[in-house]
Design an enzyme around this catalytic site. Structure first.
Site, mmCIF file in Angstrom:
data_model
loop_
_atom_site.group_PDB
_atom_site.id
_atom_site.type_symbol
_atom_site.label_atom_id
_atom_site.label_comp_id
_atom_site.label_asym_id
_atom_site.label_seq_id
_atom_site.Cartn_x
_atom_site.Cartn_y
_atom_site.Cartn_z
ATOM 1 N N LEU A 23 -0.130 46.567 -45.766
ATOM 2 C CA LEU A 23 0.528 47.411 -46.756
ATOM 3 C C LEU A 23 1.180 48.580 -46.036
ATOM 4 O O LEU A 23 0.600 49.150 -45.117
ATOM 5 C CB LEU A 23 -0.474 47.947 -47.786
ATOM 6 C CG LEU A 23 -0.962 46.975 -48.860
ATOM 7 C CD1 LEU A 23 -2.073 47.630 -49.680
ATOM 8 C CD2 LEU A 23 0.170 46.547 -49.770
ATOM 9 N N ASP A 24 2.394 48.945 -46.446
ATOM 10 C CA ASP A 24 3.057 50.114 -45.882
ATOM 11 C C ASP A 24 2.207 51.362 -46.171
ATOM 12 O O ASP A 24 1.451 51.385 -47.153
ATOM 13 C CB ASP A 24 4.439 50.319 -46.515
ATOM 14 C CG ASP A 24 5.380 49.160 -46.213
ATOM 15 O OD1 ASP A 24 5.220 48.547 -45.145
ATOM 16 O OD2 ASP A 24 6.269 48.887 -47.046
#
Length: 367
Positions: A97-98
């Site tokens: 996930l960013d």
């Protein structure tokens, strides 16, 4: 979800909860999958690092011998104790996930089981802010281009959603870590070097895509303050002109528009593995004659691990606050434990873990 595989374990059959005795030191450690709710801000790897410290000190996943080894290092104040703790068990992630994003994060050892969760169906909820395009397609980046947004209506966005539903061809952002001829795409854009060929589009499936909230101007989001300089725009333009001579990067809105409140709306989607949510938002904004970027992003489901479990085979996820508290008490000898000797984070993992190898601890779900 997390997949945790102690090195010494051999593969064995799964046992149902009804047939399994309570967890004892002789039946441990186990290997399994469980979900963590990643907060917005930290990187996925920093979350993995924090978990490694806990996992390496838990009888749920580590042998008694390893636990004693860590205790002895602590007693001798060995400066390499932290490194040794991380080496006690391998943990890798199965669905990065960013930093901006929050939600279900998949982490574990690189096995066939974990790869199932790299490619599984995922659910997201994201907020799009119109009028501004960024280099990263989200609010962590810098403004690249401004475009009109006042003309965009809720009906126009709803009508455009059909273009991005089903099997679609999606081009990853130029500011991504994907490589072309051994060089990350973002380096071409930053250095002003022409792309040797077009970025390869990929087939992805958007199972569902819906507009769940039209915020309009009723929000506190604003475009990023940082913007591309004329030189940076020229470099990015040069990179893209390597495959399309017609590319031109310039604002379509005058500077005073920066003081206005841009339109925002929320999308909910279910997509296949490999789908770029940021690209869907970017391309959708173009489809309605504007520009746009992601300002919030939450992964609400990864396979059968969900923030809000709904089906019979679903598993819940561990709140990050639980992990954070456990990490802060990691070397404390006064940690609160239940009657079976488990701490709160271990008990929550047991209740929401899919065991892959080893007997199922008392209190865990059957598979």
């Amino acid at each position: 979800m997390f997949q945790l595989l102690p090195r010494h374990l051999s593969r064995c059959s799964r046992l149902s909860t009804s047939k399994m005795p309570k967890a004892t030191l002789s039946s441990l450690p186990v290997s399994g999958l469980f979900g963590i709710v990643k907060p917005s801000g930290p990187t996925s790897m920093s979350v993995v690092h924090d978990l490694q410290q806990l996992i390496a000190r838990s009888k749920l996943f580590v042998t008694e011998e390893k636990l004693e080894e860590i205790k002895s290092r602590k007693a001798s104040k060995n400066k390499r104790r932290g490194k040794g703790a991380r080496e006690a068990i391998k943990v890798g992630q199965g669905g990065t996930l960013d930093p901006l994003a929050d939600g279900v994060l998949g982490v574990g050892k690189g096995t066939k089981k974990l790869s199932d969760f790299l490619n599984c169906t995922k659910e997201y909820q994201t907020t799009c802010l119109l009028g501004c395009e960024t280099d990263t397609y989200d609010s962590e980046g810098a403004r690249v281009r401004l475009a009109p947004w006042q003309h965009v209506t809720e009906d126009a966005v709803r009508a455009a959603l059909a273009q991005f539903t089903g099997e679609i061809s999606q081009t990853p952002p130029i500011f991504s870590a994907l490589k072309m001829d051994g060089k990350p795409l973002y380096e071409y854009a930053r250095e002003g070097k022409p792309l040797p060929r077009p970025i390869e589009a990929r087939k992805v499936t958007v199972h569902s895509l819906e507009l769940v909230e039209w915020k309009g101007k009723d929000h506190d989001f604003r475009w990023p303050e940082k913007s591309f300089s004329a030189e940076e725009k020229k470099a990015m333009e040069t990179a893209l002109k390597g495959v399309d001579e017609s590319v031109e990067i310039k604002d379509d809105v005058e500077a005073p528009a920066l003081d206005q409140v841009p339109t925002a709306f929320v999308l909910k989607m279910t997509v296949s593995g490999g789908t770029y949510v940021r690209s869907i938002v970017h391309d959708l904004a173009h489809a309605v004659g504007s520009a746009g970027h992601v300002v919030t992003l939450s992964r609400t489901r990864q396979g059968r691990f969900a923030i809000n479990p709904a089906g019979e085979g679903d598993y819940g996820c561990i709140p990050w606050e639980t992990i954070e508290k456990a990490t802060s008490e990691i070397d404390s000898d006064t940690k609160e434990r239940d009657e079976e000797g488990w701490t709160k984070w271990e008990r929550e993992v047991i209740a929401n873990m899919e065991v892959i190898e080893g007997p199922k601890p008392s209190g865990s779900k059957a598979t």
